[in-house]
Design an enzyme around this catalytic site. Structure first.
Site, PDB file in Angstrom:
ATOM      1  N   TYR A  53       1.958   5.770 -13.222  1.00 29.67           N
ATOM      2  CA  TYR A  53       2.080   6.244 -11.839  1.00 29.67           C
ATOM      3  C   TYR A  53       1.271   7.509 -11.595  1.00 29.67           C
ATOM      4  O   TYR A  53       0.778   7.719 -10.476  1.00 29.67           O
ATOM      5  CB  TYR A  53       3.562   6.420 -11.465  1.00 29.67           C
ATOM      6  N   ARG A  56      -2.163   6.413 -10.663  1.00 31.24           N
ATOM      7  CA  ARG A  56      -2.175   5.893  -9.291  1.00 31.24           C
ATOM      8  C   ARG A  56      -2.060   7.025  -8.258  1.00 31.24           C
ATOM      9  O   ARG A  56      -2.707   7.033  -7.229  1.00 31.24           O
ATOM     10  CB  ARG A  56      -0.989   4.932  -9.110  1.00 31.24           C
ATOM     11  N   GLN A  86       4.597  -2.976   1.923  1.00 26.69           N
ATOM     12  CA  GLN A  86       4.954  -3.112   0.508  1.00 26.69           C
ATOM     13  C   GLN A  86       4.220  -2.059  -0.307  1.00 26.69           C
ATOM     14  O   GLN A  86       4.435  -1.935  -1.503  1.00 26.69           O
ATOM     15  CB  GLN A  86       4.553  -4.500  -0.006  1.00 26.69           C
ATOM     16  N   ASN A  87       3.329  -1.331   0.374  1.00 25.22           N
ATOM     17  CA  ASN A  87       2.505  -0.366  -0.357  1.00 25.22           C
ATOM     18  C   ASN A  87       3.252   0.928  -0.616  1.00 25.22           C
ATOM     19  O   ASN A  87       4.060   1.369   0.200  1.00 25.22           O
ATOM     20  CB  ASN A  87       1.227  -0.075   0.424  1.00 25.22           C
ATOM     21  N   VAL A  88       2.904   1.532  -1.721  1.00 23.79           N
ATOM     22  CA  VAL A  88       3.527   2.806  -2.079  1.00 23.79           C
ATOM     23  C   VAL A  88       2.598   3.963  -1.718  1.00 23.79           C
ATOM     24  O   VAL A  88       2.937   5.121  -1.933  1.00 23.79           O
ATOM     25  CB  VAL A  88       3.912   2.825  -3.578  1.00 23.79           C
ATOM     26  N   HIS A 104       8.853  -0.738  -1.073  1.00 28.27           N
ATOM     27  CA  HIS A 104       8.802  -0.562  -2.531  1.00 28.27           C
ATOM     28  C   HIS A 104       8.685   0.893  -2.969  1.00 28.27           C
ATOM     29  O   HIS A 104       8.293   1.162  -4.098  1.00 28.27           O
ATOM     30  CB  HIS A 104       7.647  -1.395  -3.105  1.00 28.27           C
ATOM     31  N   GLY A 170      -3.104  -8.421   4.452  1.00 32.81           N
ATOM     32  CA  GLY A 170      -3.379  -8.117   3.057  1.00 32.81           C
ATOM     33  C   GLY A 170      -2.213  -8.278   2.112  1.00 32.81           C
ATOM     34  O   GLY A 170      -1.997  -7.423   1.252  1.00 32.81           O
ATOM     35  N   THR A 171      -1.495  -9.355   2.266  1.00 30.98           N
ATOM     36  CA  THR A 171      -0.420  -9.610   1.298  1.00 30.98           C
ATOM     37  C   THR A 171      -0.461 -11.065   0.858  1.00 30.98           C
ATOM     38  O   THR A 171      -0.679 -11.958   1.680  1.00 30.98           O
ATOM     39  CB  THR A 171       0.977  -9.260   1.854  1.00 30.98           C
ATOM     40  N   SER A 172      -0.255 -11.272  -0.434  1.00 35.25           N
ATOM     41  CA  SER A 172      -0.277 -12.634  -0.965  1.00 35.25           C
ATOM     42  C   SER A 172       0.994 -13.395  -0.595  1.00 35.25           C
ATOM     43  O   SER A 172       1.086 -14.591  -0.833  1.00 35.25           O
ATOM     44  CB  SER A 172      -0.401 -12.582  -2.492  1.00 35.25           C
TER      45      SER A 172
HETATM   46  P1  NAD Z   1      -0.941  -8.698  -3.854  1.00 36.93           P
HETATM   47  O1  NAD Z   1      -1.792  -8.013  -4.873  1.00 36.93           O
HETATM   48  O2  NAD Z   1      -0.012  -9.740  -4.284  1.00 36.93           O
HETATM   49  O3  NAD Z   1      -1.880  -9.362  -2.746  1.00 36.93           O
HETATM   50  C1  NAD Z   1      -2.923  -8.660  -2.148  1.00 36.93           C
HETATM   51  C2  NAD Z   1      -3.504  -9.522  -1.056  1.00 36.93           C
HETATM   52  O4  NAD Z   1      -4.510  -8.737  -0.445  1.00 36.93           O
HETATM   53  C3  NAD Z   1      -4.159 -10.824  -1.528  1.00 36.93           C
HETATM   54  O5  NAD Z   1      -3.656 -11.910  -0.786  1.00 36.93           O
HETATM   55  C4  NAD Z   1      -5.648 -10.604  -1.239  1.00 36.93           C
HETATM   56  O6  NAD Z   1      -6.300 -11.773  -0.795  1.00 36.93           O
HETATM   57  C5  NAD Z   1      -5.573  -9.593  -0.107  1.00 36.93           C
HETATM   58  N1  NAD Z   1      -6.771  -8.769   0.024  1.00 36.93           N
HETATM   59  C6  NAD Z   1      -7.618  -8.324  -0.925  1.00 36.93           C
HETATM   60  N2  NAD Z   1      -8.596  -7.594  -0.376  1.00 36.93           N
HETATM   61  C7  NAD Z   1      -8.350  -7.563   0.960  1.00 36.93           C
HETATM   62  C8  NAD Z   1      -9.006  -6.961   2.075  1.00 36.93           C
HETATM   63  N3  NAD Z   1     -10.109  -6.244   1.926  1.00 36.93           N
HETATM   64  N4  NAD Z   1      -8.470  -7.136   3.302  1.00 36.93           N
HETATM   65  C9  NAD Z   1      -7.341  -7.866   3.483  1.00 36.93           C
HETATM   66  N5  NAD Z   1      -6.679  -8.466   2.469  1.00 36.93           N
HETATM   67  C10 NAD Z   1      -7.187  -8.308   1.225  1.00 36.93           C
HETATM   68  O7  NAD Z   1      -0.212  -7.546  -3.063  1.00 36.93           O
HETATM   69  P2  NAD Z   1       1.152  -7.542  -2.276  1.00 36.93           P
HETATM   70  O8  NAD Z   1       1.316  -8.829  -1.538  1.00 36.93           O
HETATM   71  O9  NAD Z   1       1.175  -6.257  -1.540  1.00 36.93           O
HETATM   72  O10 NAD Z   1       2.292  -7.523  -3.389  1.00 36.93           O
HETATM   73  C11 NAD Z   1       2.181  -7.012  -4.690  1.00 36.93           C
HETATM   74  C12 NAD Z   1       2.854  -5.693  -4.992  1.00 36.93           C
HETATM   75  O11 NAD Z   1       1.825  -4.773  -5.315  1.00 36.93           O
HETATM   76  C13 NAD Z   1       3.641  -5.028  -3.931  1.00 36.93           C
HETATM   77  O12 NAD Z   1       4.906  -4.875  -4.431  1.00 36.93           O
HETATM   78  C14 NAD Z   1       3.016  -3.629  -3.766  1.00 36.93           C
HETATM   79  O13 NAD Z   1       4.042  -2.656  -3.772  1.00 36.93           O
HETATM   80  C15 NAD Z   1       2.182  -3.450  -4.982  1.00 36.93           C
HETATM   81  N6  NAD Z   1       0.899  -2.673  -4.847  1.00 36.93           N
HETATM   82  C16 NAD Z   1       0.765  -1.681  -3.929  1.00 36.93           C
HETATM   83  C17 NAD Z   1      -0.465  -1.019  -3.806  1.00 36.93           C
HETATM   84  C18 NAD Z   1      -0.596   0.104  -2.784  1.00 36.93           C
HETATM   85  O14 NAD Z   1       0.368   0.805  -2.519  1.00 36.93           O
HETATM   86  N7  NAD Z   1      -1.774   0.284  -2.168  1.00 36.93           N
HETATM   87  C19 NAD Z   1      -1.547  -1.379  -4.603  1.00 36.93           C
HETATM   88  C20 NAD Z   1      -1.355  -2.402  -5.544  1.00 36.93           C
HETATM   89  C21 NAD Z   1      -0.121  -3.050  -5.648  1.00 36.93           C
END
Ligand code: NAD
Length: 231
Positions: A53, A56, A86-88, A104, A170-172
């Site tokens: 962390y 990050r 879902q982002n931190v 999260h 931007g979420t899977s």
């Molecule tokens: P994920 O990694 O499962 O999915 C990310 C999605 O983003 C994918 O579907 C991908 O196609 C899409 N993507 C990639 N580049 C993109 C762009 N330029 N524009 C739009 N979409 C784009 O992430 P999730 O669904 O958020 O879930 C996974 C977990 O990862 C969550 O619990 C989250 O807390 C955590 N996480 C957070 C961060 C952050 O805070 N920025 C970073 C990494 C992971």
């Protein structure tokens, strides 16, 4: 249209330079993410979890919100807007969004391991062993780890169920319970999903899939919504 609800995932921050977990095949230094972001990891290898962390958090101090975060923030001039992320990271707040629920947790916060209500903002990127809360207990990252409850999910369900429009970016849609939130939107609620790799099997009655990056697709959609309102 009054209430706009925005649900975001790691993809919205990708173009700010924060990688999504799946970019690295879900691995960090050959550890599965679940192995460093879990209560068991904290119990067995606290130094590794803190380092994960800290890296990050350090990165977060070096990046900026992008055009997608900024465009979403401008919606507040015309609509009641709630962001559920879902982002931190804190990029929505830094772009100007004022109502943000972090399902999260938040990277720039730490909390007591004795009393979860003791939450502290961190001014620097480093959280170390020996950093303690007011009660003298070790501080942990203020993050919802794999296997832990998502305390804000009830509030998020209520907000989504009252949405007049839902924008998902931007979420899977693979991480639950966040992914299940879409099911609480009313049948009349238009839903936009902006993700270059949006899954073709995802279907909802009023769903529009925009297979574009966040910085391209979000400003375009925001401009369309503002044009309808201003007419
Ligand atoms: P994920 O990694 O499962 O999915 C990310 C999605 O983003 C994918 O579907 C991908 O196609 C899409 N993507 C990639 N580049 C993109 C762009 N330029 N524009 C739009 N979409 C784009 O992430 P999730 O669904 O958020 O879930 C996974 C977990 O990862 C969550 O619990 C989250 O807390 C955590 N996480 C957070 C961060 C952050 O805070 N920025 C970073 C990494 C992971």
């Amino acid at each position: 249209m009054k209430n706009i609800v925005i649900l975001t995932g790691a993809g919205i921050s990708a173009e700010s330079g924060i990688s999504t977990f799946r970019d690295a095949n879900g691995l960090w230094r050959n550890h599965r993410i679940e192995e460093v972001a879990s209560p068991i990891a904290w119990q067995n290898n606290r130094a590794l979890v803190l380092e994960f962390y800290n890296i990050r958090r350090k990165q977060l101090f070096e990046v900026e919100p992008n055009a997608a975060h900024r465009a979403l923030a401008t919606l507040e001039k015309h609509f009641a807007v709630n962001v559920i992320t879902q982002n931190v990271d804190d990029l929505h707040e830094r772009a100007g969004s004022t109502s943000v629920i972090h399902l999260h947790g938040e990277l720039k916060k730490a909390r007591s391991t004795r009393d979860p209500n003791l939450i502290y903002s961190l001014d620097s990127w480093e959280l170390k062993e020996g950093d303690v809360c007011g009660l003298g207990s070790q501080l942990r990252p203020h993050i919802v780890w794999f296997g832990e409850e998502v305390p804000e999910i009830g509030k998020a369900v209520e907000i989504v169920s009252q949405a007049d429009a839902l924008i998902v970016v931007g979420t899977s849609l693979r991480v639950y319970p966040a992914a299940g939130l879409l099911a609480y939107a009313s049948h009349q609620c238009p839903v936009w999903l902006i993700d270059p790799a949006a899954s073709p099997e995802y279907s909802l009655p009023n769903l529009t899939v925009v297979r574009k990056s966040a910085t391209e697709g979000v400003p375009e959609l925001v401009a369309q919504l503002l044009a309808i309102t201003i007419k």
